[in-house]
Design a protein around this motif. Sequence first.
Motif, PDB file in Angstrom:
ATOM      1  N   ALA A   1     -64.734 -53.427 -65.842  1.00 32.15           N
ATOM      2  CA  ALA A   1     -63.790 -54.334 -65.195  1.00 32.15           C
ATOM      3  C   ALA A   1     -64.469 -55.662 -64.938  1.00 32.15           C
ATOM      4  N   SER A   2     -63.718 -56.723 -65.075  1.00 34.05           N
ATOM      5  CA  SER A   2     -64.265 -58.059 -64.923  1.00 34.05           C
ATOM      6  C   SER A   2     -63.719 -58.712 -63.668  1.00 34.05           C
ATOM      7  N   LEU A   3     -64.585 -59.411 -62.946  1.00 35.45           N
ATOM      8  CA  LEU A   3     -64.127 -60.134 -61.763  1.00 35.45           C
ATOM      9  C   LEU A   3     -63.094 -61.183 -62.141  1.00 35.45           C
ATOM     10  N   SER A   4     -63.180 -61.715 -63.345  1.00 40.32           N
ATOM     11  CA  SER A   4     -62.232 -62.745 -63.749  1.00 40.32           C
ATOM     12  C   SER A   4     -60.860 -62.164 -64.088  1.00 40.32           C
ATOM     13  N   GLY A   5     -60.725 -60.841 -64.159  1.00 36.56           N
ATOM     14  CA  GLY A   5     -59.466 -60.215 -64.527  1.00 36.56           C
ATOM     15  C   GLY A   5     -58.466 -60.074 -63.398  1.00 36.56           C
ATOM     16  N   VAL A   6     -58.812 -60.479 -62.180  1.00 41.45           N
ATOM     17  CA  VAL A   6     -57.896 -60.398 -61.043  1.00 41.45           C
ATOM     18  C   VAL A   6     -56.909 -61.559 -61.146  1.00 41.45           C
ATOM     19  N   GLY A   7     -55.619 -61.282 -61.004  1.00 40.52           N
ATOM     20  CA  GLY A   7     -54.583 -62.290 -61.196  1.00 40.52           C
ATOM     21  C   GLY A   7     -54.319 -63.188 -60.009  1.00 40.52           C
ATOM     22  N   GLU A   8     -55.306 -63.502 -59.243  1.00 39.80           N
ATOM     23  CA  GLU A   8     -55.192 -64.423 -58.100  1.00 39.80           C
ATOM     24  C   GLU A   8     -56.313 -65.438 -58.205  1.00 39.80           C
ATOM     25  N   ALA A   9     -56.083 -66.613 -57.669  1.00 42.67           N
ATOM     26  CA  ALA A   9     -57.117 -67.647 -57.637  1.00 42.67           C
ATOM     27  C   ALA A   9     -58.144 -67.276 -56.570  1.00 42.67           C
ATOM     28  N   PHE A  10     -59.430 -67.273 -56.960  1.00 44.39           N
ATOM     29  CA  PHE A  10     -60.461 -67.024 -55.960  1.00 44.39           C
ATOM     30  C   PHE A  10     -61.788 -67.621 -56.375  1.00 44.39           C
ATOM     31  N   VAL A  11     -62.593 -67.859 -55.354  1.00 42.21           N
ATOM     32  CA  VAL A  11     -63.987 -68.230 -55.544  1.00 42.21           C
ATOM     33  C   VAL A  11     -64.823 -67.259 -54.737  1.00 42.21           C
ATOM     34  N   LEU A  12     -66.035 -67.024 -55.206  1.00 38.16           N
ATOM     35  CA  LEU A  12     -67.016 -66.286 -54.425  1.00 38.16           C
ATOM     36  C   LEU A  12     -67.988 -67.323 -53.895  1.00 38.16           C
ATOM     37  N   VAL A  13     -68.259 -67.251 -52.585  1.00 40.98           N
ATOM     38  CA  VAL A  13     -69.142 -68.228 -51.956  1.00 40.98           C
ATOM     39  C   VAL A  13     -70.304 -67.525 -51.276  1.00 40.98           C
ATOM     40  N   ALA A  14     -71.410 -68.235 -51.164  1.00 42.26           N
ATOM     41  CA  ALA A  14     -72.589 -67.737 -50.455  1.00 42.26           C
ATOM     42  C   ALA A  14     -72.369 -68.005 -48.975  1.00 42.26           C
ATOM     43  N   SER A  15     -72.118 -66.953 -48.215  1.00 45.14           N
ATOM     44  CA  SER A  15     -71.805 -67.133 -46.795  1.00 45.14           C
ATOM     45  C   SER A  15     -73.039 -67.397 -45.952  1.00 45.14           C
ATOM     46  N   ASP A  16     -74.211 -67.191 -46.521  1.00 47.21           N
ATOM     47  CA  ASP A  16     -75.426 -67.417 -45.741  1.00 47.21           C
ATOM     48  C   ASP A  16     -76.054 -68.778 -46.027  1.00 47.21           C
ATOM     49  N   THR A  17     -75.308 -69.649 -46.708  1.00 45.40           N
ATOM     50  CA  THR A  17     -75.738 -71.042 -46.827  1.00 45.40           C
ATOM     51  C   THR A  17     -74.872 -71.853 -45.873  1.00 45.40           C
ATOM     52  N   ARG A  18     -75.438 -72.892 -45.312  1.00 49.41           N
ATOM     53  CA  ARG A  18     -74.730 -73.689 -44.309  1.00 49.41           C
ATOM     54  C   ARG A  18     -73.386 -74.197 -44.825  1.00 49.41           C
ATOM     55  N   ASP A  19     -73.339 -74.567 -46.092  1.00 50.48           N
ATOM     56  CA  ASP A  19     -72.129 -75.182 -46.625  1.00 50.48           C
ATOM     57  C   ASP A  19     -71.339 -74.291 -47.589  1.00 50.48           C
ATOM     58  N   CYS A  20     -71.633 -73.004 -47.613  1.00 48.52           N
ATOM     59  CA  CYS A  20     -70.856 -72.031 -48.400  1.00 48.52           C
ATOM     60  C   CYS A  20     -70.656 -72.474 -49.850  1.00 48.52           C
ATOM     61  N   LYS A  21     -71.756 -72.538 -50.564  1.00 47.19           N
ATOM     62  CA  LYS A  21     -71.704 -72.977 -51.967  1.00 47.19           C
ATOM     63  C   LYS A  21     -70.972 -71.965 -52.837  1.00 47.19           C
ATOM     64  N   VAL A  22     -70.250 -72.481 -53.809  1.00 45.93           N
ATOM     65  CA  VAL A  22     -69.510 -71.654 -54.755  1.00 45.93           C
ATOM     66  C   VAL A  22     -70.498 -70.992 -55.705  1.00 45.93           C
ATOM     67  N   LEU A  23     -70.374 -69.676 -55.841  1.00 47.15           N
ATOM     68  CA  LEU A  23     -71.188 -68.898 -56.771  1.00 47.15           C
ATOM     69  C   LEU A  23     -70.424 -68.598 -58.059  1.00 47.15           C
ATOM     70  N   TYR A  24     -69.106 -68.462 -57.932  1.00 44.15           N
ATOM     71  CA  TYR A  24     -68.268 -68.064 -59.051  1.00 44.15           C
ATOM     72  C   TYR A  24     -66.852 -68.568 -58.781  1.00 44.15           C
ATOM     73  N   ALA A  25     -66.187 -69.064 -59.797  1.00 42.99           N
ATOM     74  CA  ALA A  25     -64.783 -69.478 -59.704  1.00 42.99           C
ATOM     75  C   ALA A  25     -64.040 -68.886 -60.892  1.00 42.99           C
ATOM     76  N   ASN A  26     -62.946 -68.179 -60.619  1.00 42.47           N
ATOM     77  CA  ASN A  26     -62.216 -67.599 -61.747  1.00 42.47           C
ATOM     78  C   ASN A  26     -61.250 -68.620 -62.352  1.00 42.47           C
ATOM     79  N   SER A  27     -60.650 -68.252 -63.479  1.00 42.65           N
ATOM     80  CA  SER A  27     -59.798 -69.188 -64.214  1.00 42.65           C
ATOM     81  C   SER A  27     -58.538 -69.555 -63.430  1.00 42.65           C
ATOM     82  N   PHE A  28     -58.035 -68.654 -62.599  1.00 42.26           N
ATOM     83  CA  PHE A  28     -56.856 -68.970 -61.794  1.00 42.26           C
ATOM     84  C   PHE A  28     -57.201 -70.041 -60.753  1.00 42.26           C
ATOM     85  N   TRP A  29     -58.414 -69.955 -60.196  1.00 40.61           N
ATOM     86  CA  TRP A  29     -58.831 -70.975 -59.229  1.00 40.61           C
ATOM     87  C   TRP A  29     -59.006 -72.322 -59.922  1.00 40.61           C
TER      88      TRP A  29
END
Length: 160
Positions: A1-29
């Motif tokens: 299964a692929s994280l990009s296969g979810v049919g909703e817009a989402f990003v994965l962010v690093a919650s332990d960085t002060r500014d929550c940097k984007v780690l991954y953005a799917n095509s819907f996002w």
Amino acid sequence: ASLSGVGEAFVLVASDTRDCKVLYANSFWTALSGYPAHEAVGHPWAALMLGRLTSAEDANHLNSAVHSGQAAAVALVCYKKTGVHFCNHVVAVPLGCVRSTGHPTSVVCLMMREIQAGSTAAIQHHVHNQQLQAAAAVRTQFEQRSDRSAAVPVRLSQCY
């Protein structure tokens, strides 16, 4: 299964960085925001999407939840890359940790969906439930990976 296969817009962010940097953005996002993934990864999600009309109180509530590893949902005025603003229903769901360059990074999934301003409570509730289901699917896929470092392509260098 692929994280990009979810049919909703989402990003994965690093919650332990002060500014929550984007780690991954799917095509819907990328379609929702107008930012190609390579322009988003490594940058604070808030710097990409928040602006003058965004409620600072609601944005702070969401960021506080993200940093503390708590789930949260808010409606925010957000901005596309073109500068056009829209009402964005955002759900934050903590996923766990990945190892990046030898150290663990806490990851939070931010599910996003554009909704019409003035939408009824029933529509808002329906959107919220759909996002929670999609977030659960992302969490399941994330947890089932034996090598979580490969689950997220980490490149930290780079409305009512």
